[in-house]
Scaffold this motif. Sequence first.
Motif, PDB file in Angstrom:
ATOM      1  N   THR A  66      23.947   7.684   9.666  1.00 43.65           N
ATOM      2  CA  THR A  66      24.951   8.384  10.430  1.00 43.65           C
ATOM      3  C   THR A  66      26.244   7.726  10.207  1.00 43.65           C
ATOM      4  N   ASP A  96      21.613   9.076  15.324  1.00 46.43           N
ATOM      5  CA  ASP A  96      20.672   9.725  14.170  1.00 46.43           C
ATOM      6  C   ASP A  96      21.353  10.845  13.689  1.00 46.43           C
ATOM      7  N   ASP A  97      22.492  11.347  14.246  1.00 49.02           N
ATOM      8  CA  ASP A  97      23.000  12.586  13.685  1.00 49.02           C
ATOM      9  C   ASP A  97      24.274  12.473  12.805  1.00 49.02           C
ATOM     10  N   TYR A 103      18.777  19.878  11.217  1.00 46.46           N
ATOM     11  CA  TYR A 103      18.556  19.449   9.960  1.00 46.46           C
ATOM     12  C   TYR A 103      17.238  18.512   9.717  1.00 46.46           C
ATOM     13  N   SER A 104      16.644  18.705   8.709  1.00 42.70           N
ATOM     14  CA  SER A 104      15.400  17.742   8.823  1.00 42.70           C
ATOM     15  C   SER A 104      15.523  16.964   7.427  1.00 42.70           C
ATOM     16  N   GLN A 105      15.652  15.868   7.293  1.00 43.83           N
ATOM     17  CA  GLN A 105      15.476  14.943   6.299  1.00 43.83           C
ATOM     18  C   GLN A 105      14.156  14.903   5.430  1.00 43.83           C
ATOM     19  N   TYR A 119      18.025  22.659   6.492  1.00 41.35           N
ATOM     20  CA  TYR A 119      18.757  22.811   7.643  1.00 41.35           C
ATOM     21  C   TYR A 119      18.756  24.410   8.008  1.00 41.35           C
ATOM     22  N   HIS A 140      20.085  15.743  13.693  1.00 41.43           N
ATOM     23  CA  HIS A 140      18.960  15.624  12.989  1.00 41.43           C
ATOM     24  C   HIS A 140      17.449  15.386  13.513  1.00 41.43           C
ATOM     25  N   THR A 196      12.208  13.146  12.805  1.00 44.85           N
ATOM     26  CA  THR A 196      12.482  11.634  12.455  1.00 44.85           C
ATOM     27  C   THR A 196      11.192  10.916  13.036  1.00 44.85           C
ATOM     28  N   TRP A 206      18.785  21.978   1.340  1.00 43.79           N
ATOM     29  CA  TRP A 206      20.109  21.172   1.259  1.00 43.79           C
ATOM     30  C   TRP A 206      20.826  21.550   0.013  1.00 43.79           C
ATOM     31  N   ILE A 216      25.806  13.895   3.819  1.00 37.53           N
ATOM     32  CA  ILE A 216      24.235  13.659   3.794  1.00 37.53           C
ATOM     33  C   ILE A 216      23.732  13.721   2.283  1.00 37.53           C
TER      34      ILE A 216
END
Length: 287
Positions: free
Chosen positions: A23, A105-106, A133-135, A140, A216, A219, A235, A245
């Motif tokens: 972040t 975490d954003d 969004y998903s890491q 996203y 985000h 997590t 992405w 990111i």
Amino acid sequence: MTSMRHPRNATDYAYNERLLQKTLKSISAQTSSQYHVFVVGNEPPNFALDDRVTFVPVDFEPPRPVSGPHADRSGFVLDKGSKVGVGLIAARSLNPDWVMIFDADDFVHRSLTEFVHGRSDAPGWVIRRGWIYSQARNGYRRQDAFNGTCGTSYVLPYAAYGVPAGLTTSATQAEIAEAYGETLTSVIGAHRHAVAWFAERGRELRDLPFRGAVYHVDTGENHSGKNLRGLIKPWDRKLGHQFNIDSSRSPLATVWQCLGPQAWVQSCLTFSMRAARKLRRILNRSR
């Protein structure tokens, strides 16, 4: 301005710190240098902080747990609100014009600081349109009604929070909560009804004219426990550039996660459930 949850209310506190690091990396890409970040928590991050980041320590007790490490809503609001309240007190030394409370975490759009500082007469800004969004999946999608979903949604004049003049960063959590009162529980520790709360007090927030933040999820540490299911956009460099990111998967793995069979099945199930609910409402109205 952000806060870290108590280590005893985290599934994996080291992972929380890694999320914070990402972040802060996002924020460091701002096109304007007119910003400073305050991070408030019980333990200093285990990584070196940039000159534009200040850690403010507190010794507040962990919120009351309900199931596993996560706190219930009232505990969460008090913990976040009192920590951000301390951060606002610490920020007073810099005489700030604007404050953005963001989740640790954003991600924040690189042009946000420049945009806000170029419009000093505004009463405040609300992010109604953003991204989710998903890491974990490296993808996203658009998120409208963003401020009802994510706390990284408001940029307000410092004065809007009514920071108590007599308090210092060494105040107890009870003193912080009492001094801020309703402001803490309504718009510092919570966010869903902030637009209406400020409007009732004569402050009509303006809509930010671009998608200014990324929520985000997936997590394992989100208080909401939200996941990003179904078909999503992989992405791309645009997301990476605007929010700083990095891609978390290879191109092939990304496509599989975002557009593969499981994503199609999840989207079909979601569509079917929504259609069934709509049909039930129609049938109930016709009776």
